[in-house]
Write a protein that holds these residues in place. Structure first.
Motif, PDB file in Angstrom:
ATOM      1  N   LYS A  14      22.095   1.378 -11.951  1.00  0.00           N
ATOM      2  CA  LYS A  14      21.747   2.226 -13.094  1.00  0.00           C
ATOM      3  C   LYS A  14      20.865   3.390 -12.657  1.00  0.00           C
ATOM      4  O   LYS A  14      21.067   4.535 -13.081  1.00  0.00           O
ATOM      5  N   LEU A  15      19.887   3.134 -11.796  1.00  0.00           N
ATOM      6  CA  LEU A  15      18.996   4.198 -11.316  1.00  0.00           C
ATOM      7  C   LEU A  15      19.784   5.247 -10.534  1.00  0.00           C
ATOM      8  O   LEU A  15      19.541   6.453 -10.681  1.00  0.00           O
ATOM      9  N   LEU A  16      20.726   4.812  -9.713  1.00  0.00           N
ATOM     10  CA  LEU A  16      21.561   5.758  -8.964  1.00  0.00           C
ATOM     11  C   LEU A  16      22.421   6.579  -9.923  1.00  0.00           C
ATOM     12  O   LEU A  16      22.570   7.795  -9.751  1.00  0.00           O
ATOM     13  N   THR A  17      22.956   5.935 -10.954  1.00  0.00           N
ATOM     14  CA  THR A  17      23.744   6.640 -11.968  1.00  0.00           C
ATOM     15  C   THR A  17      22.895   7.693 -12.681  1.00  0.00           C
ATOM     16  O   THR A  17      23.390   8.756 -13.035  1.00  0.00           O
ATOM     17  N   LEU A  18      21.622   7.396 -12.860  1.00  0.00           N
ATOM     18  CA  LEU A  18      20.714   8.318 -13.548  1.00  0.00           C
ATOM     19  C   LEU A  18      20.190   9.428 -12.634  1.00  0.00           C
ATOM     20  O   LEU A  18      19.371  10.240 -13.062  1.00  0.00           O
ATOM     21  N   GLY A  19      20.633   9.439 -11.362  1.00  0.00           N
ATOM     22  CA  GLY A  19      20.282  10.553 -10.488  1.00  0.00           C
ATOM     23  C   GLY A  19      19.356  10.251  -9.331  1.00  0.00           C
ATOM     24  O   GLY A  19      18.996  11.160  -8.576  1.00  0.00           O
ATOM     25  N   ALA A  20      18.943   9.003  -9.186  1.00  0.00           N
ATOM     26  CA  ALA A  20      18.059   8.677  -8.062  1.00  0.00           C
ATOM     27  C   ALA A  20      18.806   8.881  -6.742  1.00  0.00           C
ATOM     28  O   ALA A  20      19.954   8.478  -6.611  1.00  0.00           O
ATOM     29  N   VAL A  21      18.146   9.521  -5.786  1.00  0.00           N
ATOM     30  CA  VAL A  21      18.751   9.712  -4.464  1.00  0.00           C
ATOM     31  C   VAL A  21      18.510   8.496  -3.580  1.00  0.00           C
ATOM     32  O   VAL A  21      19.255   8.250  -2.638  1.00  0.00           O
ATOM     33  N   VAL A  22      17.474   7.744  -3.906  1.00  0.00           N
ATOM     34  CA  VAL A  22      17.154   6.506  -3.204  1.00  0.00           C
ATOM     35  C   VAL A  22      16.440   5.607  -4.210  1.00  0.00           C
ATOM     36  O   VAL A  22      15.760   6.094  -5.112  1.00  0.00           O
ATOM     37  N   VAL A  23      16.618   4.299  -4.052  1.00  0.00           N
ATOM     38  CA  VAL A  23      15.964   3.349  -4.944  1.00  0.00           C
ATOM     39  C   VAL A  23      15.093   2.419  -4.103  1.00  0.00           C
ATOM     40  O   VAL A  23      15.572   1.773  -3.173  1.00  0.00           O
ATOM     41  N   PHE A  24      13.825   2.380  -4.428  1.00  0.00           N
ATOM     42  CA  PHE A  24      12.865   1.492  -3.779  1.00  0.00           C
ATOM     43  C   PHE A  24      12.811   0.201  -4.599  1.00  0.00           C
ATOM     44  O   PHE A  24      12.766   0.259  -5.826  1.00  0.00           O
ATOM     45  N   THR A  25      12.821  -0.937  -3.923  1.00  0.00           N
ATOM     46  CA  THR A  25      12.837  -2.211  -4.641  1.00  0.00           C
ATOM     47  C   THR A  25      11.761  -3.147  -4.128  1.00  0.00           C
ATOM     48  O   THR A  25      11.498  -3.216  -2.928  1.00  0.00           O
ATOM     49  N   ASP A  26      11.155  -3.849  -5.067  1.00  0.00           N
ATOM     50  CA  ASP A  26      10.182  -4.885  -4.741  1.00  0.00           C
ATOM     51  C   ASP A  26      10.597  -6.172  -5.437  1.00  0.00           C
ATOM     52  O   ASP A  26      11.194  -6.140  -6.518  1.00  0.00           O
ATOM     53  N   THR A  27      10.254  -7.282  -4.831  1.00  0.00           N
ATOM     54  CA  THR A  27      10.415  -8.585  -5.460  1.00  0.00           C
ATOM     55  C   THR A  27       9.032  -9.194  -5.552  1.00  0.00           C
ATOM     56  O   THR A  27       8.340  -9.339  -4.551  1.00  0.00           O
ATOM     57  N   GLY A  28       8.625  -9.491  -6.762  1.00  0.00           N
ATOM     58  CA  GLY A  28       7.304 -10.068  -6.966  1.00  0.00           C
ATOM     59  C   GLY A  28       6.809  -9.777  -8.359  1.00  0.00           C
ATOM     60  O   GLY A  28       7.439  -9.062  -9.140  1.00  0.00           O
ATOM     61  N   SER A  29       5.678 -10.318  -8.670  1.00  0.00           N
ATOM     62  CA  SER A  29       5.104 -10.201 -10.001  1.00  0.00           C
ATOM     63  C   SER A  29       4.730  -8.766 -10.344  1.00  0.00           C
ATOM     64  O   SER A  29       4.288  -8.004  -9.489  1.00  0.00           O
ATOM     65  N   GLY A  30       4.907  -8.426 -11.608  1.00  0.00           N
ATOM     66  CA  GLY A  30       4.466  -7.132 -12.099  1.00  0.00           C
ATOM     67  C   GLY A  30       3.032  -7.175 -12.580  1.00  0.00           C
ATOM     68  O   GLY A  30       2.519  -6.209 -13.118  1.00  0.00           O
ATOM     69  N   SER A  31       2.379  -8.328 -12.385  1.00  0.00           N
ATOM     70  CA  SER A  31       1.015  -8.517 -12.868  1.00  0.00           C
ATOM     71  C   SER A  31      -0.023  -7.778 -12.049  1.00  0.00           C
ATOM     72  O   SER A  31      -1.155  -7.633 -12.470  1.00  0.00           O
ATOM     73  N   SER A  32       0.362  -7.346 -10.858  1.00  0.00           N
ATOM     74  CA  SER A  32      -0.590  -6.693  -9.967  1.00  0.00           C
ATOM     75  C   SER A  32       0.146  -5.671  -9.104  1.00  0.00           C
ATOM     76  O   SER A  32       1.339  -5.814  -8.844  1.00  0.00           O
ATOM     77  N   LEU A  33      -0.575  -4.680  -8.649  1.00  0.00           N
ATOM     78  CA  LEU A  33       0.015  -3.698  -7.737  1.00  0.00           C
ATOM     79  C   LEU A  33      -0.055  -4.175  -6.290  1.00  0.00           C
ATOM     80  O   LEU A  33       0.593  -3.603  -5.421  1.00  0.00           O
ATOM     81  N   ASP A  34      -0.815  -5.245  -6.048  1.00  0.00           N
ATOM     82  CA  ASP A  34      -0.942  -5.780  -4.692  1.00  0.00           C
ATOM     83  C   ASP A  34       0.406  -6.272  -4.178  1.00  0.00           C
ATOM     84  O   ASP A  34       1.157  -6.930  -4.899  1.00  0.00           O
ATOM     85  N   GLY A  35       0.708  -5.948  -2.938  1.00  0.00           N
ATOM     86  CA  GLY A  35       1.926  -6.427  -2.311  1.00  0.00           C
ATOM     87  C   GLY A  35       3.188  -5.690  -2.723  1.00  0.00           C
ATOM     88  O   GLY A  35       4.283  -6.087  -2.370  1.00  0.00           O
ATOM     89  N   ARG A  36       3.045  -4.610  -3.446  1.00  0.00           N
ATOM     90  CA  ARG A  36       4.209  -3.850  -3.901  1.00  0.00           C
ATOM     91  C   ARG A  36       4.428  -2.684  -2.937  1.00  0.00           C
ATOM     92  O   ARG A  36       4.226  -1.518  -3.248  1.00  0.00           O
ATOM     93  N   ASP A  37       4.846  -3.023  -1.722  1.00  0.00           N
ATOM     94  CA  ASP A  37       4.959  -2.060  -0.628  1.00  0.00           C
ATOM     95  C   ASP A  37       5.951  -0.938  -0.926  1.00  0.00           C
ATOM     96  O   ASP A  37       5.724   0.208  -0.549  1.00  0.00           O
ATOM     97  N   GLN A  38       7.055  -1.277  -1.578  1.00  0.00           N
ATOM     98  CA  GLN A  38       8.067  -0.259  -1.846  1.00  0.00           C
ATOM     99  C   GLN A  38       7.613   0.712  -2.938  1.00  0.00           C
ATOM    100  O   GLN A  38       7.910   1.898  -2.870  1.00  0.00           O
ATOM    101  N   LEU A  39       6.876   0.234  -3.928  1.00  0.00           N
ATOM    102  CA  LEU A  39       6.302   1.137  -4.921  1.00  0.00           C
ATOM    103  C   LEU A  39       5.325   2.078  -4.239  1.00  0.00           C
ATOM    104  O   LEU A  39       5.334   3.287  -4.472  1.00  0.00           O
ATOM    105  N   GLU A  40       4.521   1.518  -3.354  1.00  0.00           N
ATOM    106  CA  GLU A  40       3.551   2.335  -2.610  1.00  0.00           C
ATOM    107  C   GLU A  40       4.272   3.391  -1.769  1.00  0.00           C
ATOM    108  O   GLU A  40       3.858   4.552  -1.721  1.00  0.00           O
TER     109      GLU A  40
END
Length: 183
Positions: A23-49
């Motif tokens: 869906k993100l690629l369809t909406l125009g993203a040239v690359v999609v960063f992905t994380d697996t883990g809780s959304g409760s904290s920003l810790d450990g979200r290397d791809q978001l970073e």
């Protein structure tokens, strides 16, 4: 207009992230960063970073829903502020929020959806706790299986090896060493 960087997140490895990526690629993203883990904290979200670091003026960080970014008001606003510090735009597909630092309503919406995420997190934990309590009453919940061998910790300790070295050898935390020794 600059590039569009997509961001997708799932909570566990068993969840499918592919539909978010497509869906993100369809909406125009040239690359999609992905994380697996809780959304409760920003810790450990290397791809978001990584996505936040790569943003340049005029770029866009795109997520499908606010809870894919964060389940906490402060974290969601922190992400938004980091995006606008880069002179980029945070866009959320559903609900449609475009946060560029100039629209007070966009910030209000981020705040509201951050609060909704916090409420969801609270309800999830409450349901989990009720389920665990019910399982304990039935005698079927035994807790998480032990991941370390207290015997191995004690054996190394009796050989005169310190807690830090034991932790390194067994690939566990020092606190786990101390707990095993105290048990």
């Amino acid at each position: 207009m600059g590039k569009v960087l997509g961001y997708a997140r799932v909570s566990t490895d068993t969840q499918d992230i592919q539909s978010q990526k497509e869906k993100l690629l369809t909406l125009g993203a040239v690359v999609v960063f992905t994380d697996t883990g809780s959304g409760s904290s920003l810790d450990g979200r290397d791809q978001l970073e990584a996505a936040l670091r790569l943003l340049e003026p005029g770029d866009e960080l795109l997520a499908l829903h606010p809870d894919r970014l964060a389940r906490d008001t402060a974290d969601l606003l922190t992400i938004g502020k980091r995006v606008i510090e880069k002179k980029a735009v945070l866009r959320i597909y559903d609900p449609n929020i475009v946060f560029d630092g100039t629209d007070m309503m966009a910030e209000v919406l981020l705040t509201i959806f951050g609060m909704v995420g916090m409420m969801e997190k609270h309800f999830i934990k409450a349901r989990q706790r009720r389920g665990i309590d019910a399982a304990k009453l039935k005698g079927v919940y035994k807790g998480r299986p032990a991941t370390i061998s207290p015997e191995a910790v004690r054996e190394l300790h009796q050989q005169g090896i310190g807690a830090t070295e034991i932790a390194k050898r067994l690939r566990i935390g020092r606190a786990s060493v101390y707990r095993a020794l105290a048990a």
